[in-house]
Design a protein around this motif. Structure first.
Motif, PDB file in Angstrom:
ATOM      1  N   PRO A   1       0.809  -1.223   0.000  1.00 10.04           N
ATOM      2  CA  PRO A   1       0.000   0.000   0.000  1.00 10.04           C
ATOM      3  C   PRO A   1       0.844   1.276   0.000  1.00 10.04           C
ATOM      4  O   PRO A   1       0.494   2.251  -0.661  1.00 10.04           O
ATOM      5  CB  PRO A   1      -0.823  -0.108   1.292  1.00 10.04           C
TER       6      PRO A   1
ATOM      7  N   ASP B   1       2.045   2.096  -3.412  1.00  5.07           N
ATOM      8  CA  ASP B   1       0.931   2.332  -4.333  1.00  5.07           C
ATOM      9  C   ASP B   1       0.262   3.689  -4.109  1.00  5.07           C
ATOM     10  O   ASP B   1      -0.563   4.107  -4.905  1.00  5.07           O
ATOM     11  CB  ASP B   1      -0.118   1.216  -4.187  1.00  5.07           C
ATOM     12  N   GLU B   2       0.640   4.399  -3.065  1.00  8.68           N
ATOM     13  CA  GLU B   2      -0.057   5.621  -2.686  1.00  8.68           C
ATOM     14  C   GLU B   2      -0.204   6.622  -3.829  1.00  8.68           C
ATOM     15  O   GLU B   2      -1.244   7.246  -3.984  1.00  8.68           O
ATOM     16  CB  GLU B   2       0.663   6.290  -1.510  1.00  8.68           C
TER      17      GLU B   2
ATOM     18  N   THR C   1      -0.592   5.020 -10.427  1.00  6.98           N
ATOM     19  CA  THR C   1      -1.833   4.867 -11.200  1.00  6.98           C
ATOM     20  C   THR C   1      -2.141   3.411 -11.525  1.00  6.98           C
ATOM     21  O   THR C   1      -3.253   3.102 -11.937  1.00  6.98           O
ATOM     22  CB  THR C   1      -1.757   5.665 -12.519  1.00  6.98           C
TER      23      THR C   1
ATOM     24  N   GLY D   1      -2.261   0.727  -9.492  1.00  5.71           N
ATOM     25  CA  GLY D   1      -3.099   0.064  -8.502  1.00  5.71           C
ATOM     26  C   GLY D   1      -2.482  -1.240  -8.030  1.00  5.71           C
ATOM     27  O   GLY D   1      -1.564  -1.778  -8.648  1.00  5.71           O
TER      28      GLY D   1
ATOM     29  N   GLU E   1      -4.625  -7.652  -8.206  1.00  7.06           N
ATOM     30  CA  GLU E   1      -5.531  -8.547  -7.482  1.00  7.06           C
ATOM     31  C   GLU E   1      -4.901  -9.902  -7.219  1.00  7.06           C
ATOM     32  O   GLU E   1      -5.178 -10.529  -6.202  1.00  7.06           O
ATOM     33  CB  GLU E   1      -6.834  -8.712  -8.267  1.00  7.06           C
TER      34      GLU E   1
ATOM     35  N   ILE F   1      -5.898   8.019  -9.580  1.00  6.27           N
ATOM     36  CA  ILE F   1      -5.366   7.250  -8.457  1.00  6.27           C
ATOM     37  C   ILE F   1      -6.516   6.874  -7.538  1.00  6.27           C
ATOM     38  O   ILE F   1      -7.170   7.736  -6.944  1.00  6.27           O
ATOM     39  CB  ILE F   1      -4.291   8.055  -7.694  1.00  6.27           C
ATOM     40  N   ARG F   2      -6.779   5.563  -7.452  1.00  6.73           N
ATOM     41  CA  ARG F   2      -7.833   5.002  -6.606  1.00  6.73           C
ATOM     42  C   ARG F   2      -9.171   5.727  -6.740  1.00  6.73           C
ATOM     43  O   ARG F   2      -9.788   6.132  -5.761  1.00  6.73           O
ATOM     44  CB  ARG F   2      -7.364   4.962  -5.149  1.00  6.73           C
ATOM     45  N   GLY F   3      -9.588   5.945  -7.962  1.00  6.38           N
ATOM     46  CA  GLY F   3     -10.900   6.528  -8.222  1.00  6.38           C
ATOM     47  C   GLY F   3     -10.976   8.039  -8.139  1.00  6.38           C
ATOM     48  O   GLY F   3     -12.058   8.603  -8.272  1.00  6.38           O
ATOM     49  N   GLU F   4      -9.851   8.706  -7.911  1.00  7.17           N
ATOM     50  CA  GLU F   4      -9.829  10.174  -7.853  1.00  7.17           C
ATOM     51  C   GLU F   4      -8.838  10.713  -8.867  1.00  7.17           C
ATOM     52  O   GLU F   4      -7.848  10.068  -9.186  1.00  7.17           O
ATOM     53  CB  GLU F   4      -9.383  10.654  -6.466  1.00  7.17           C
TER      54      GLU F   4
ATOM     55  N   LYS G   1      -5.970  13.285  -9.582  1.00  8.43           N
ATOM     56  CA  LYS G   1      -4.975  14.031  -8.814  1.00  8.43           C
ATOM     57  C   LYS G   1      -4.129  14.907  -9.736  1.00  8.43           C
ATOM     58  O   LYS G   1      -3.872  14.553 -10.887  1.00  8.43           O
ATOM     59  CB  LYS G   1      -4.038  13.067  -8.072  1.00  8.43           C
TER      60      LYS G   1
END
Length: 191
Positions: free
Chosen positions: A33, A36-37, A40, A42, A45, A165-168, A170
């Motif tokens: 994590p 990954d901050e 892009t 992600g 899985e 980035i995670r749905g937002e 930036k």
């Protein structure tokens, strides 16, 4: 026939082309994590997602006319995996490229990223005969900003909401360095 690339050596690092044998290390890196901050890509899985990505990068390295080089960074002393660094070429007539890096959190704040980036910049200007190398990073990514600036790259402005980035969306800063900045009149890279 594929192009032979020497291993890039720095004082403390070996920077070599990525292979299929690096899949597990890349998967661990991409699954953290904290790394990954500002990324892009992600978090993958499954290991299969990482395997497909690494296999794609390795296949691209076998192409006669290459557009990208993805390198594995290792510590010379221990052969320990430090992270990834890459250079992707732009249009031939522009003689430009973009660099990116992703470093395992265990190796942050040790100067490895700056050392690796300087080596890749030298590779880009000396070996690939580039005129300009660019990089971008999220405006909140203070560590990457420091690395880019310590490597001699200059800020050229901000792009608004261009990083997913995670749905937002930036904002990001744009950085660049020219061959003439990296190799001043002496013909040697700046320290």
């Amino acid at each position: 026939m594929t192009e032979y690339l020497p291993i890039l050596n720095t004082i403390r690092l070996i920077i070599r082309e990525l292979t299929d044998e690096d899949i597990q290390n890349v998967h661990e890196l991409h699954s953290m994590p904290q790394t990954d901050e500002f990324n892009t890509l992600g978090i993958p899985e499954t290991l299969l997602v990482t395997t497909e990505l690494v296999e794609k990068w390795v296949a691209e390295s076998q192409q006669h006319l290459r557009n990208s080089y993805v390198f594995c960074i290792q510590r010379k002393e221990t052969s320990e995996f430090v992270g990834l660094i890459a250079i992707s070429l732009g249009k031939i007539n522009f003689r430009n490229a973009e660099v990116w890096f992703k470093i395992h959190a265990d190796h942050w704040n040790k100067g490895y990223t700056t050392e690796a980036l300087r080596s890749i910049l030298k590779f880009g200007f000396a070996h690939l005969k580039l005129h300009r190398i660019e990089a971008g990073c999220a405006v909140e990514n203070i560590a990457s900003i420091r690395v880019l600036e310590k490597s001699g790259m200059k800020s050229e402005g901000m792009k608004r909401k261009n990083l997913p980035i995670r749905g937002e969306w930036k904002d990001s800063f744009s950085y660049a360095i020219l061959a003439e900045d990296f190799f001043p009149i002496t013909g040697k890279p700046r320290p």
